[in-house]
Design an enzyme around this catalytic site. Structure first.
Site, PDB file in Angstrom:
ATOM      1  N   ASP A 101       0.841  -1.202   0.000  1.00 39.22           N
ATOM      2  CA  ASP A 101       0.000   0.000   0.000  1.00 39.22           C
ATOM      3  C   ASP A 101       0.876   1.252   0.000  1.00 39.22           C
ATOM      4  O   ASP A 101       2.044   1.215   0.406  1.00 39.22           O
ATOM      5  CB  ASP A 101      -0.891   0.027   1.250  1.00 39.22           C
ATOM      6  CG  ASP A 101      -1.893  -1.110   1.249  1.00 39.22           C
ATOM      7  OD1 ASP A 101      -2.200  -1.632   0.164  1.00 39.22           O
ATOM      8  OD2 ASP A 101      -2.353  -1.472   2.353  1.00 39.22           O
TER       9      ASP A 101
HETATM   10  N1  URA Z   1      -1.370  -5.970   3.733  1.00 44.98           N
HETATM   11  C1  URA Z   1      -1.860  -4.711   3.748  1.00 44.98           C
HETATM   12  O1  URA Z   1      -2.918  -4.453   4.278  1.00 44.98           O
HETATM   13  N2  URA Z   1      -1.113  -3.742   3.152  1.00 44.98           N
HETATM   14  C2  URA Z   1       0.061  -3.968   2.571  1.00 44.98           C
HETATM   15  O2  URA Z   1       0.687  -3.035   2.043  1.00 44.98           O
HETATM   16  C3  URA Z   1       0.554  -5.283   2.567  1.00 44.98           C
HETATM   17  C4  URA Z   1      -0.178  -6.267   3.160  1.00 44.98           C
END
Ligand code: URA
Length: 228
Positions: A101
Site C-alpha cells: 500500500d
Molecule cells: N497488507 C496490507 O494491508 N497492506 C500492505 O501493504 C501489505 C499487506
C-alpha cells in the site's frame, strides 16, 4: 523449452506473431528452417535466428527496494508517485512483485521476469512474506483466538498465517499469499486497526541483511530469494 515460447519470451513477438514468422519461413535453428513452433530447443547449444538475426536469451534483473511511504507500486500517475521512479536505470517491463500500500514501507522486489513474478505471487508456492505490524490497541489473547479461526476475505477462505513476537500493540505476521489490504482487513476483524506496516522479509531475502535506507535499492539474484 519450446521454440515458440522461447521467441515470445525473448522478443516482442507474441506466440501468434511467432507462428506467422515460422509460416513465412523466417525462423531457423542452427541455420535449418523451422516448420513447427512446438519443437523443443536446447538453450545451451541451439542458435535461433529470425530474419538472420540471432535471438539471445533476455537477461533479467531482480531489484530489492526499501519502499518509503507515499509511493505506489503501480505505474499509474493518477495514484501518485511510483516506486519505479526510484530506480535510476531503465529496464523494459520492470514491475513490482505484488504490491505494498501507499502508506506501507519496506521490502519490495522489482523485476522484468514475468515467470518469476508469477512464481513468487502464486499462493500454491506458499512463499513467506513477513511484516512488522503496529496496531492501534494492544493485541490480546482473545483477538489471537479469533484470528486462529477460518477467515474469509472477498468470500474466499484465506490461507493460515503466523503471528509472532507479540509485544503490546506490536507484532510480526507471516503471510503465504497477498490480497488487497490483506493485513489491514485481518486486524479490522478484531477491531484493532493497523496504524503502521513494514515488510521485512520475502522468503530468504531479509531487509535486515540488505542494509538499505528508505528509497534505496540493490540488484540481487534469484538465489538471494529462493534456495536454488
Ligand atoms: N497488507 C496490507 O494491508 N497492506 C500492505 O501493504 C501489505 C499487506
Amino acid at each position: 523449452m519450446r521454440l515458440d515460447k522461447f521467441i515470445s519470451n525473448n522478443t516482442n513477438y507474441s506466440r501468434k506473431q511467432t507462428k506467422k514468422l515460422i509460416d513465412l519461413k523466417k525462423v531457423t535453428i542452427n541455420d535449418f528452417l523451422v516448420i513447427d513452433g512446438s519443437i523443443k530447443i536446447n538453450l545451451e547449444k541451439d542458435v535461433i535466428k529470425i530474419n538472420d538475426q540471432i535471438i539471445s536469451k533476455k537477461s533479467f534483473v531482480y531489484i530489492a527496494l526499501n519502499k518509503p511511504k507515499g509511493y505506489v507500486c503501480s505505474n499509474s500517475n493518477i495514484e501518485g508517485k511510483s516506486v519505479l521512479e526510484l530506480i535510476l536505470e531503465n529496464h523494459k517491463n520492470l514491475h513490482t512483485i505484488g504490491r505494498l500500500d501507499k502508506d506501507t514501507t519496506g521490502l519490495i522486489i522489482l523485476t522484468n521476469d514475468g515467470s518469476f513474478t508469477h512464481f513468487i505471487k502464486s499462493p500454491k508456492n506458499e512463499i513467506e512474506k513477513e511484516y512488522q505490524v503496529w496496531l492501534e490497541k494492544p493485541f490480546e489473547k482473545k483477538m489471537l483466538e479469533k484470528l486462529n479461526q477460518d477467515i474469509y476475505l472477498d468470500g474466499k477462505k484465506i490461507k493460515k498465517f503466523k503471528i509472532k513476537n507479540i509485544d503490546q500493540n506490536k507484532l510480526n505476521i507471516i503471510l503465504y499469499e497477498g490480497k488487497y489490504h490483506h493485513i489491514k482487513r485481518i486486524f479490522k476483524i478484531v477491531n484493532n486497526p493497523v496504524v503502521k506496516l513494514n515488510r521485512i522479509r520475502i522468503n530468504k531475502l531479509s531487509l535486515n541483511n540488505l542494509n538499505l535506507e528508505l528509497g534505496k535499492y540493490k540488484y540481487i539474484e534469484i538465489k538471494d530469494i529462493l534456495d536454488i
